[in-house]
Scaffold this motif. Structure first.
Motif, PDB file in Angstrom:
ATOM      1  N   ALA A 179     -45.209-166.650  22.574  1.00 19.06           N
ATOM      2  CA  ALA A 179     -44.096-165.629  23.477  1.00 19.06           C
ATOM      3  C   ALA A 179     -42.879-166.352  22.874  1.00 19.06           C
ATOM      4  O   ALA A 179     -42.997-167.596  23.075  1.00 19.06           O
ATOM      5  CB  ALA A 179     -45.245-165.673  24.821  1.00 19.06           C
ATOM      6  N   TYR A 180     -42.119-165.830  23.374  1.00 20.78           N
ATOM      7  CA  TYR A 180     -40.387-165.684  23.371  1.00 20.78           C
ATOM      8  C   TYR A 180     -40.227-165.742  24.751  1.00 20.78           C
ATOM      9  O   TYR A 180     -40.024-164.504  24.848  1.00 20.78           O
ATOM     10  CB  TYR A 180     -39.372-164.707  22.288  1.00 20.78           C
ATOM     11  N   PHE A 181     -39.826-166.679  24.945  1.00 16.33           N
ATOM     12  CA  PHE A 181     -39.509-167.058  26.263  1.00 16.33           C
ATOM     13  C   PHE A 181     -37.430-166.773  26.830  1.00 16.33           C
ATOM     14  O   PHE A 181     -36.434-167.327  25.592  1.00 16.33           O
ATOM     15  CB  PHE A 181     -40.162-168.138  27.192  1.00 16.33           C
ATOM     16  N   LEU A 182     -37.193-165.625  27.696  1.00 12.03           N
ATOM     17  CA  LEU A 182     -35.668-165.590  28.058  1.00 12.03           C
ATOM     18  C   LEU A 182     -35.769-166.040  29.556  1.00 12.03           C
ATOM     19  O   LEU A 182     -36.459-167.645  29.464  1.00 12.03           O
ATOM     20  CB  LEU A 182     -35.790-163.994  28.390  1.00 12.03           C
ATOM     21  N   GLY A 183     -35.370-165.925  30.196  1.00 13.57           N
ATOM     22  CA  GLY A 183     -34.867-166.651  31.179  1.00 13.57           C
ATOM     23  C   GLY A 183     -34.170-168.396  30.896  1.00 13.57           C
ATOM     24  O   GLY A 183     -33.686-168.107  29.688  1.00 13.57           O
TER      25      GLY A 183
END
Length: 281
Positions: A179-183
């Protein structure tokens, strides 16, 4: 080099800093009063994605603190802004709360459980096997996997609840897709927060309770960092990290006392090259 008291702008985490669940932490009200009195810029930068800025405003109001919705920047908003740049008018399959759904809708995304561009996961209690199974098969069919933040656990009362990083893990495991995580500490999220805050790096500090999001996010953005030991990170777990914050306080009340020079001087520590060195108030 400007002192903490001279900083003009603050990025501030919420859970573990201002409150635990529905319990306000010592110093939270005094912190807001100091911010307003000194006319500091403030942006509450939270990895929470389940609430909208208005809902966060209402939560703080119930706890006795008044803050405008414009002073909140959530991982849901960061995720929506990022995806809008990547795929305008795209479609998403969402496992997450109302804050995430609202942010994606406002960014022009439609909900699609057949052939979405993205599968987006945020923290939520509405999480079950059927939804995870659906997400897995959508990712295997070509949808990109996105997480609103990498947190594996969130504090709840005196314990913890699974965070987005934990909720997305089964989908990663089965599909083999990362997954690509933001935040926090994602550079896009940090840069957008700094842009919204409209302040220079040398005038800004970040306050948080997590080494792996708040502190490293601040470090890599080039702003000074303040760690509070009132949340996830403890003095013992601090030793696990190969990097360190600029300042450490037990809690927000100690930060306020230090900055206002009121009351008994709190214990505050600043790192030198080898160890903590106490700072006088």
């Amino acid at each position: 080099m400007k002192t903490l008291q001279d900083k003009k702008a603050i990025l501030c985490d919420m859970d573990g800093v201002l409150y635990h669940g529905n319990r306000l932490l010592p110093g939270a009200k005094e912190f807001i009063e100091w911010i307003k009195k000194e006319k500091k810029k403030i942006l509450f930068l939270t990895n929470s994605s389940d609430r909208t800025p208005v809902e966060l405003q209402q939560k703080l109001r119930r706890l006795g603190i008044e803050v405008e919705p414009k002073n909140f920047y959530t991982s849901a908003i960061a995720t929506a802004q990022f995806l809008k740049k990547q795929c305008p008018q795209g479609s998403v399959y969402i496992i997450g709360g109302a804050g995430l759904v609202h942010a994606l809708y406002e960014a022009g995304f439609s909900v699609n459980d057949v052939n979405p561009n993205y599968v987006v996961i945020g923290e939520t209690k509405d999480y079950d096997f059927d939804k995870v199974e659906k997400a897995i098969n959508l990712v295997l069919a070509g949808a990109k996997l996105i997480g609103t933040n990498p947190d594996t656990k969130d504090r709840i009362g005196n314990g913890f609840t699974p965070g987005t990083g934990a909720l997305i893990a089964p989908i990663e495991k089965v599909t083999g897709c990362q997954a690509y995580f933001l935040g926090k500490p994602n550079p896009f999220t940090m840069s957008q927060a700094m842009k919204k805050l409209n302040a220079k790096k040398e005038d800004t500090i970040i306050i948080g309770d997590r080494m792996d999001t708040d502190i490293i996010g601040g470090m890599e953005t080039g702003i000074e960092t303040v760690l509070l030991l009132s949340g996830v990170t403890t003095q013992s777990t601090l030793k696990q990290f190969a990097y360190h914050p600029d300042y450490i306080f037990q809690g927000l009340i100690d930060f306020v006392k230090f900055c206002t020079q009121e009351g008994e001087t709190p214990n505050v520590f600043q790192y030198n090259r080898f160890s903590f060195i106490p700072l006088s108030g």
